[in-house]
Scaffold this active site. Structure first.
Site, PDB file in Angstrom:
ATOM      1  NE  ARG A 146      -4.193  -1.486   0.153  1.00 49.19           N
ATOM      2  CZ  ARG A 146      -4.300  -2.892  -0.253  1.00 49.19           C
ATOM      3  NH1 ARG A 146      -3.669  -3.319  -0.938  1.00 49.19           N
ATOM      4  NH2 ARG A 146      -5.457  -3.174  -0.147  1.00 49.19           N
ATOM      5  CD  GLU A 193      -3.901   2.125  -6.701  1.00 50.82           C
ATOM      6  OE1 GLU A 193      -5.156   1.256  -6.596  1.00 50.82           O
ATOM      7  OE2 GLU A 193      -2.876   1.668  -5.477  1.00 50.82           O
ATOM      8  CG  HIS A 214      -3.514  -1.912  -6.689  1.00 51.41           C
ATOM      9  ND1 HIS A 214      -4.240  -1.032  -5.990  1.00 51.41           N
ATOM     10  CD2 HIS A 214      -3.140  -2.878  -6.151  1.00 51.41           C
ATOM     11  CE1 HIS A 214      -3.721  -2.059  -4.544  1.00 51.41           C
ATOM     12  NE2 HIS A 214      -3.501  -2.819  -5.537  1.00 51.41           N
TER      13      HIS A 214
END
Length: 330
Positions: A241, A269, A288
């Site tokens: 993260r 994001e 991601h």
């Protein structure tokens, strides 16, 4: 004869990606299956359900459903973190949770090791230069990459993914360090690593790979001072993260050529097209996707359905999240 009601609270697109026709049929054979493609617009659609299958597009579940029935309900999450779905207080009222972090860990660990090797060998930069037409002589004159065997790799977080990454690093023969306040020297040795505190790891490691959960204690754990302590030319890999890191300080270090970064996660994001993380020469950025494989998606759905069937049959769950684990999981 059905044994319960199963609400599937995710978009139709995500449901079809995760739950195969075979797994859907397995559910429908024993339960009344209730698709809820827009749980935000119709939160009452989960009322009366014994189980709610959730995905990463599922909003917070109604507290009244979580705790309002006469028997515990199951939240069966097809992803990892459940904090956005279920508050801690719901577990204190008997809500049960299962999720597929063990499935995701395998894919993310594979991606982390791939990122480490690609970063050490500067593979993306070489491929980009080839595509741009750089001469063979100029390519050959570039600084050579580094051999993983001879590097010190620091793993921050002995999570499922951190442990899976350590397992995959063993055959390469590199020296592994691990920082995690919840393990001791013996457990670290069993993982093939030397336990060490975070400042010492950052000073010693040629590669720093992040695998910690985002908790109040870990948010911003790699700040500007920690980034300054990294070895010149260190490679930072983040498949966990972005909140673990001071992103501005890390980007500044990458721009200056002090470190190189392979990152799959960002503060914002989706990442805007003009975001500087997309355009820094010292960074390889991916959208991601560390856990995203066709096989992993299939397994996420299948393992979740297996857990739901166990719950409805009154059998023990294999991936249940305890109250204690909730407090230490991202």
């Amino acid at each position: 004869m059905t044994t319960g009601i199963v609400a599937v609270a995710m978009s139709d697109d995500l449901r079809h990606r995760l739950i195969s026709d075979r797994d859907w049929d397995r559910l429908a054979a024993v339960a009344e299956v209730r698709p809820v493609p827009d749980a935000a617009a119709d939160p009452g659609a989960v009322d009366g359900a014994d189980v709610c299958i959730t995905g990463w597009d599922t909003p917070s579940l109604p507290f009244s459903w979580l705790v309002g029935g006469d028997r515990p309900v199951l939240v069966a999450h097809t992803g990892g973190s459940v904090r956005h779905l279920v508050p801690a207080a719901a577990l204190d009222h008997g809500v049960r949770i299962t999720q597929v972090a063990a499935v995701l860990a395998e894919a993310v660990a594979e991606f982390a090791v791939m990122s480490i090797i690609a970063g050490l060998r500067d593979a993306v930069s070489f491929a980009t230069a080839m595509r741009a037409g750089e001469s063979w002589a100029a390519l050959a004159a570039r600084p050579p990459g580094r051999l993983l065997r001879d590097q010190v790799v620091g793993i921050v977080g002995a999570s499922r993914t951190g442990r899976a990454t350590l397992r995959r690093l063993r055959p390469f023969g590199c020296h592994c360090l691990v920082y995690d306040p919840f393990i001791d020297d013996v457990e670290a040795a069993g993982l093939g690593a030397q336990r060490i505190d975070l400042p010492a790891l950052l000073r010693a490691a040629d590669v720093v790979s992040l695998h910690a959960p985002v908790l109040p204690e870990t948010r911003g754990m790699i700040g500007a001072a920690e980034i300054d302590a990294l070895r010149p030319g260190a490679l930072v890999v983040n498949t966990a993260r972005s909140a673990l890191v001071d992103s501005d300080a890390l980007l500044t270090a990458a721009r200056a050529g002090r470190v190189r970064v392979m990152t799959d996660v960002f503060d914002t994001e989706p990442l805007p097209p003009d975001d500087p993380w997309r355009h820094c020469d010292g960074v390889v950025a991916t959208p991601h996707i560390a856990a995203l494989t066709a096989e992993t998606l299939r397994d996420q759905g299948a393992v979740t359905v297996d857990e739901v069937l166990r719950f409805l049959a009154g059998k023990p769950l294999e991936h249940e999240m305890s109250r204690a684990a909730y407090d230490t999981y991202a």
